[in-house]
Design an enzyme around this catalytic site. Structure first.
Site: not given
Ligand SMILES: *Cc1c(COP(=O)(O)O)cnc(C)c1O
Length: 393
Positions: A59, A112, A184, A209
């Site tokens: 963890r 997001y 982000d 992604k």
């Molecule tokens: C998909 C996404 C997230 C969240 O990520 P998860 O892995 O689905 O929790 C956050 N920010 C952006 C820009 C995203 O495209």
């Protein structure tokens, strides 16, 4: 791990993987062990109290996961990194660890969907003062920041309308009032954009992604200033949103081809955006690589490529969105983005499904919008597929 002094494509392959793995393995092993054993109690105590390096319990840290953390560190030019079970794990842990009752966060309306929910519902319930500005109103964001804030949270390009924000300008404004800047960089990817070099303190990624790139593992990453990363790590240790070795391995494997994939997706997306722009069934195309995009000049300055994602509105509203999407052949109609295969969907069903129609309207997301994440397929095949689907409208 020593810092490699190579270009990004080389770093993506080698960072975290230049040492010696057990048995001479040339690939980071998947260490599916919950705990790590010691024969010497003094040595165990030294590691458990952080006085020497090693692993205790997965963890907290894990050898496979650590390789991934080293790789993102080097690709983003960060001092430290930690990982999470998902991108939302990274974002929520960062915000909850660095904010608290009485603190103030300034952000934009276009984050997001999941992040928006943190700002609209969960953080206010925790007595955090949240101010969401018009996304590309740099003057408004600067004015709000100047009133005093603890954290400025940015996302660029934004999901799903690809708005572009000047990271350097707003980081400078935030640093003047002593605020932490978090960006982000999921859409940018470390190949196209490095927010830490533009003045941000921390970068978050949904590794689900582009970093993973194959839609088969979920993960989140945070990297940047080592003291801030340490603070979030302390929270995650107890909060428990840790990444497991199996998905960490898949993300590591995906990251080795990150530059190859992103260069291909940058090139294909630009061609497709230009094609769509001339098509009579299309109302608007949102892609920062287009000269007509309002954020093009900023994007040109802060990005080395414009990314694999675009969105567009169709004439005729949501009925046409349905006909068009259901006529596409080379696409998964699915949530998510940044994969080797092309993915598309309407934000009302994908990224912003958590919001009501009114909340989406407030964020400027039209119901006739389609988000299209270009894969690594041949671009001529993709364009022909779009052409045949648009011919039904
Ligand atoms: C998909 C996404 C997230 C969240 O990520 P998860 O892995 O689905 O929790 C956050 N920010 C952006 C820009 C995203 O495209």
């Amino acid at each position: 791990m020593s810092k490699l002094n190579y270009k990004k494509g080389t770093t993506a392959v080698w960072a975290g993987e230049t040492g010696h793995f057990p048995n001479g393995a040339t690939t980071a092993p998947i260490v599916n062990s919950v705990a790590f054993a010691y024969t010497n109690l003094d040595e165990w105590y030294e590691v458990a109290t952080g006085k020497s390096e090693g692993h205790i319990y997965s963890r907290n840290t894990n050898p496979t996961v650590q390789v991934l953390e080293e790789k993102i560190c080097q690709l983003e030019g960060a001092e430290a990194a930690i990982s999470f079970a998902t991108g939302m794990g990274a974002i929520s842990n960062t915000l909850f660890a660095l904010l608290g009752p009485g603190k103030r966060v300034v952000s934009i309306k276009d984050t997001y969907g999941g992040t928006s929910r943190l700002f609209l519902d969960f953080l206010p319930a925790y007595h955090v003062d949240v101010t969401l500005c018009e996304t590309i109103s740099h003057d408004e964001i600067e004015a709000e920041v100047a009133k005093g804030c603890d954290l400025l949270y940015l996302e660029t390009p934004t999901n799903p309308t690809l708005k572009v924000i000047d990271i350097e300008r707003l980081s400078a404004a935030a640093r003047k009032v002593g605020a932490i800047v978090v960006v982000d960089n999921t859409f940018g990817t470390p190949i196209n954009q490095n927010p830490l070099k533009l003045g941000a303190h921390l970068v978050v990624h949904s590794a689900t992604k582009f970093l993973c790139g194959h839609s088969d593992a979920m993960g989140g990453l945070l990297c940047g200033d080592k003291n801030l990363v340490k603070k979030v790590y302390g929270f995650r240790e107890i909060n428990g949103a840790s990444l497991q070795a199996d998905p960490a391995y898949l993300i590591l494997r995906g990251m080795k081809t990150l530059e190859l994939r992103i260069e291909r997706q940058n090139a294909s997306a630009l061609k497709i955006a230009r094609y769509l722009q001339t098509h009579p069934a299309i109302e608007n195309v949102y892609y920062p690589g287009l000269e007509t995009h309002p954020g093009h000049d900023i994007a040109k300055r802060q990005m080395s490529g414009f990314g694999g994602i675009m969105s567009f509105t169709l004439k005729g509203g949501y009925e046409n969105v349905k006909t068009f999407l259901q006529s596409l052949k080379l696409v998964h109609l699915a949530a998510s983005l940044g994969s080797v295969s092309t993915l598309a969907g309407p934000p009302r069903t994908t990224s912003h499904v958590e919001l009501t129609t009114e909340q989406r309207a407030l964020l400027g997301i039209p119901e006739s919008l389609v988000r299209y994440s270009v894969g690594i397929e041949n671009v001529e095949d993709l364009t022909a597929d779009l052409e045949q689907a648009l011919s039904f409208l």
